[in-house]
Design a protein around this motif. Structure first.
Motif: not given
Length: 120
Positions: A1-15, A100-109, A17-19
């Motif tokens: 499924m392709n989608s152009e979603k913007w998600r808000m993510h809290r990490r290390d006390g900062h919010i 090159r894959a730089l990071t993998a971040m846990n986004m909850g689900s 915004q990940m596209g």
């Protein structure tokens, strides 16, 4: 499924915004024989797959003159072996991102993987 979603993510006390460029069931980091095999198997089981890898033409395997111990392939060069594997990926319609894959971040689900300036 392709989608152009913007998600808000809290990490290390900062919010943050990940596209997310696209959404995938499975993202495979690495385009060698194991990664290609995982991608083909996942695709055959109905999963939407992305492979993130440096160009296979830059790999040590690609530069190997002769491989004589890989199951199912007798006396083949690394270049020919990878060309066959990547032809299979293309025929299956599996997307390959040369980066090159730089990071993998846990986004909850789910997880988000960054590759260059893109997020998946």
């Amino acid at each position: 499924m392709n989608s152009e979603k913007w998600r808000m993510h809290r990490r290390d006390g900062h919010i943050w915004q990940m596209g997310a460029k696209n959404m995938y069931d499975i993202i495979i980091v690495g385009g060698g024989p194991a990664g290609v095999s995982a991608a083909l198997t996942s695709h055959s089981r109905g999963k939407n797959v992305l492979v993130i890898s440096n160009s296979y033409k830059e790999s040590g395997l690609y530069k190997a003159k002769l491989i004589e111990n890989y199951p199912g392939m007798k006396s083949i060069s690394g270049a020919d072996m990878l060309e066959i594997m990547y032809d299979q990926l293309q025929a299956a319609g599996i997307e390959v991102k040369n980066a090159r894959a730089l990071t993998a971040m846990n986004m909850g689900s789910s997880f988000s993987v960054s590759a260059g300036q893109d997020y998946y």
